[in-house]
Design a protein around this motif. Structure first.
Motif, PDB file in Angstrom:
ATOM      1  N   MET A   1       0.818  -1.120   0.289  1.00 51.31           N
ATOM      2  CA  MET A   1       0.219   0.310  -0.017  1.00 51.31           C
ATOM      3  C   MET A   1       1.081   1.306   0.240  1.00 51.31           C
ATOM      4  N   PHE A   2       1.599   0.982   0.665  1.00 46.10           N
ATOM      5  CA  PHE A   2       2.679   2.414   0.613  1.00 46.10           C
ATOM      6  C   PHE A   2       3.480   2.549  -0.267  1.00 46.10           C
ATOM      7  N   PHE A   3       3.833   1.507  -1.460  1.00 42.28           N
ATOM      8  CA  PHE A   3       4.459   1.913  -2.662  1.00 42.28           C
ATOM      9  C   PHE A   3       3.184   2.412  -3.577  1.00 42.28           C
ATOM     10  N   GLU A   4       2.590   1.325  -3.072  1.00 38.74           N
ATOM     11  CA  GLU A   4       0.749   2.218  -4.513  1.00 38.74           C
ATOM     12  C   GLU A   4       0.078   3.248  -4.842  1.00 38.74           C
ATOM     13  N   GLU A   5       0.654   4.121  -2.997  1.00 37.43           N
ATOM     14  CA  GLU A   5       0.438   4.931  -2.701  1.00 37.43           C
ATOM     15  C   GLU A   5       1.499   6.547  -3.275  1.00 37.43           C
ATOM     16  N   ILE A   6       2.246   6.320  -3.046  1.00 37.01           N
ATOM     17  CA  ILE A   6       3.058   6.957  -3.758  1.00 37.01           C
ATOM     18  C   ILE A   6       2.719   6.902  -5.226  1.00 37.01           C
ATOM     19  N   LYS A   7       2.925   5.717  -5.596  1.00 32.56           N
ATOM     20  CA  LYS A   7       2.266   5.896  -7.295  1.00 32.56           C
ATOM     21  C   LYS A   7       0.725   6.280  -7.736  1.00 32.56           C
ATOM     22  N   SER A   8       0.149   5.697  -6.827  1.00 30.17           N
ATOM     23  CA  SER A   8      -1.609   7.140  -7.431  1.00 30.17           C
ATOM     24  C   SER A   8      -1.315   8.319  -7.054  1.00 30.17           C
ATOM     25  N   THR A   9      -0.512   8.417  -6.274  1.00 28.24           N
ATOM     26  CA  THR A   9      -0.162  10.384  -5.990  1.00 28.24           C
ATOM     27  C   THR A   9       0.575  10.967  -7.568  1.00 28.24           C
ATOM     28  N   LEU A  10       1.374  10.665  -7.894  1.00 30.50           N
ATOM     29  CA  LEU A  10       2.669  10.621  -8.216  1.00 30.50           C
ATOM     30  C   LEU A  10       1.359  10.284  -9.848  1.00 30.50           C
ATOM     31  N   GLU A  11       0.682   9.768 -10.142  1.00 30.41           N
ATOM     32  CA  GLU A  11      -0.302   9.529 -11.243  1.00 30.41           C
ATOM     33  C   GLU A  11      -1.151  11.002 -11.169  1.00 30.41           C
TER      34      GLU A  11
ATOM     35  N   VAL B   1       5.713  13.805  -4.842  1.00 31.83           N
ATOM     36  CA  VAL B   1       5.585  13.375  -3.080  1.00 31.83           C
ATOM     37  C   VAL B   1       6.955  13.434  -2.009  1.00 31.83           C
TER      38      VAL B   1
ATOM     39  N   MET C   1       2.075  15.683  -1.210  1.00 31.79           N
ATOM     40  CA  MET C   1       1.885  14.429  -0.273  1.00 31.79           C
ATOM     41  C   MET C   1       2.961  14.437   0.532  1.00 31.79           C
TER      42      MET C   1
ATOM     43  N   LEU D   1      -2.214   6.025   5.309  1.00 32.60           N
ATOM     44  CA  LEU D   1      -2.824   4.914   5.153  1.00 32.60           C
ATOM     45  C   LEU D   1      -3.265   4.325   6.582  1.00 32.60           C
TER      46      LEU D   1
ATOM     47  N   LEU E   1       5.052   2.390 -12.875  1.00 35.14           N
ATOM     48  CA  LEU E   1       5.502   4.232 -11.915  1.00 35.14           C
ATOM     49  C   LEU E   1       5.642   4.900 -13.534  1.00 35.14           C
TER      50      LEU E   1
ATOM     51  N   ARG F   1       2.363   4.839 -15.472  1.00 36.09           N
ATOM     52  CA  ARG F   1       1.334   5.356 -15.033  1.00 36.09           C
ATOM     53  C   ARG F   1       1.322   6.945 -14.969  1.00 36.09           C
TER      54      ARG F   1
ATOM     55  N   SER G   1      -1.427   9.912 -17.233  1.00 36.21           N
ATOM     56  CA  SER G   1      -1.848  11.013 -16.687  1.00 36.21           C
ATOM     57  C   SER G   1      -1.422  12.493 -16.996  1.00 36.21           C
TER      58      SER G   1
END
Lengths: 99, 101
Positions: free
Chosen positions: A29-39, A44, B1, B10, B86, B89, B93
């Motif tokens: 989740m930590f790495f996914e959160e960074i990815k979706s934030t950047l997306e 970050v 962030m 989280l 990464l 994605r 976007s």
């Protein structure tokens, strides 16, 4: 030795006492959160570690290195990492040669 | 962030864990990563990217205030190479959102 996600999971299990499942979920989740934030177009920033910054690049002339044929490199958005002072300082003092 | 924002996020998503544990865990993740690089070890996270060290040879510099020459020692600097997922994605976007600080 290369640090992998599995190593980090093991660490969280041992040091924080999370069970393996919880530790694995949290790391994912930590790495996914960074990815979706950047997306979503948001930078970050982790103080002490470094910042993941987005940059929009314009189209530029490029070349196929094999054929030598000119082809433009399309406009794109990229992520760059700017290490923080603390990490830079810690890494600077590393004198070894193995990567 | 920021770090504290990702910790809050989280902690909300993993509500069966205490906020303190999530905070501790995120700090440990970043500390392990820093420690790995500072002992010359790479980091590889599939889909996210890899961190390695790049060598910078020593060079002669100048004190910008006094103009005096100084020797700058060789050093290593951290380098991040984004993984395929990464990269794709983030690039995918670009048309739909502007970069925010």
């Amino acid at each position: 030795m290369t640090l992998t996600k599995a190593d980090i999971v093991e660490n969280l299990h041992e040091e924080v006492g999370l069970n393996k499942r919880e530790a694995k979920d949290l790391v994912e989740m930590f790495f996914e959160e960074i990815k979706s934030t950047l997306e979503s177009g948001v930078n970050v920033k982790f103080s002490g570690f470094g910042n993941f910054m987005l940059r929009d690049k314009k189209e530029r002339p490029g070349r196929n290195p094999n054929s030598g044929k000119e082809i433009p490199v399309s406009a794109r958005r990229v992520v760059t990492f700017r290490p923080g002072q603390k990490l830079k300082h810690r890494v600077e003092t590393y004198a070894g040669t193995d990567k | 962030m920021t770090k504290s924002e990702i910790i809050d996020l989280l902690a909300r998503k993993q509500s069966h864990l205490s906020g303190k544990d999530v905070e501790w865990a995120i700090k440990i993740i970043l500390e392990r990563m820093s420690e790995s690089l500072s002992t010359g070890n790479r980091i590889e996270v599939r889909g996210f990217g890899s961190f390695s060290l790049h060598y910078r040879a020593g060079r002669k510099g100048r004190n910008p205030k006094t103009g005096e020459p100084v020797n700058l020692a060789a050093k290593h600097v951290p380098h991040f190479k984004p993984g395929k997922e990464l990269r794709e994605r983030v690039d995918g976007s670009k048309a739909s959102c502007l970069i925010q600080a």
